[in-house]
Design an enzyme around this catalytic site. Structure first.
Site, short mmCIF file in Angstrom:
data_model
loop_
_atom_site.label_atom_id
_atom_site.label_comp_id
_atom_site.label_asym_id
_atom_site.label_seq_id
_atom_site.Cartn_x
_atom_site.Cartn_y
_atom_site.Cartn_z
N ILE A 66 -0.21 6.05 -6.30
CA ILE A 66 -0.85 7.34 -6.58
C ILE A 66 0.16 8.24 -7.28
O ILE A 66 1.26 8.46 -6.76
CB ILE A 66 -1.32 8.02 -5.27
CG1 ILE A 66 -1.97 7.00 -4.32
CG2 ILE A 66 -2.28 9.16 -5.57
CD1 ILE A 66 -1.72 7.28 -2.86
N CYS A 67 -0.20 8.71 -8.45
CA CYS A 67 0.60 9.76 -9.09
C CYS A 67 -0.34 10.90 -9.44
O CYS A 67 -1.44 10.97 -8.88
CB CYS A 67 1.43 9.22 -10.25
SG CYS A 67 0.53 8.72 -11.72
N GLY A 68 0.07 11.80 -10.31
CA GLY A 68 -0.78 12.94 -10.60
C GLY A 68 -2.06 12.51 -11.30
O GLY A 68 -3.16 12.84 -10.87
N GLY A 70 -2.46 9.09 -12.37
CA GLY A 70 -2.62 7.64 -12.20
C GLY A 70 -2.19 6.86 -13.44
O GLY A 70 -2.04 5.64 -13.40
N ALA A 110 -4.08 11.80 -8.03
CA ALA A 110 -4.41 12.78 -6.99
C ALA A 110 -4.72 14.17 -7.56
O ALA A 110 -5.27 15.01 -6.86
CB ALA A 110 -3.26 12.89 -5.99
#
Ligand code: RB5
Length: 155
Positions: A66-68, A70, A110
């Site tokens: 999960i990153c900001g 994706g 996210a």
């Protein structure tokens, strides 16, 4: 088959990580938590590498990053041998990506989706299985061939 899911996030994905870890555990899987553990800024390739290596080595069955957005997570994870990472913000991609493409790493943003949709996507992805259909095996073999070819630094 390992029943472990490796889960990692950067600071952008960190707010979703504990929610997803808890959900995955509730689904009966062991979670290999690859960090990060705070909202302190970090570099997403480090966490994509930790998850990707766990999947590539067989220590984990599948992985979630999960990153900001994706995007960075999926770009980084797909550099790792044997990793087939997909960015999914809808449930259709989450199951079809496994059924047709044997996607073994799910990437989420996210800052794009909320926890409810994220959990639906994770649930759909966990339940999905590769079809094994001949045409999909053929296409996956072509992806493997690309991986081999560029690992050898050929043109
Ligand atoms: C971090 O600010 C952000 O760039 C990262 O989480 C991700 O969105 C990259 O794709």
């Amino acid at each position: 088959m390992s029943t472990t899911i490796a889960i990692g996030a950067d600071h952008g994905g960190f707010p979703l990580k504990p929610i997803i870890c808890q959900f995955v555990e509730n689904q009966g899987f062991a979670v290999l938590d690859c960090g990060t553990d705070s909202a302190e800024p970090v570099d997403y390739p480090d966490f994509a590498a930790a998850v990707g290596e766990a999947v590539s080595s067989g220590a984990a069955w599948r992985g979630i990053i999960i990153c900001g957005s994706g995007v960075g997570a999926s770009v980084a994870a797909n550099k790792i041998r044997g990793v087939r990472a997909g960015l999914c913000h809808d449930t259709f991609s989450a199951h079809q990506g496994v059924e047709d493409d044997d996607m073994n790493v799910l990437c989420l943003g996210a800052r794009i989706i909320g926890p409810n949709l994220a959990l639906e996507i994770v649930h759909t992805w966990l339940k999905a299985n590769f079809s094994g259909a001949e045409r999909h095996v053929r296409r996956l073999n072509k992806i493997k061939a690309l991986e081999e070819r560029f690992a050898r630094n050929e043109k």
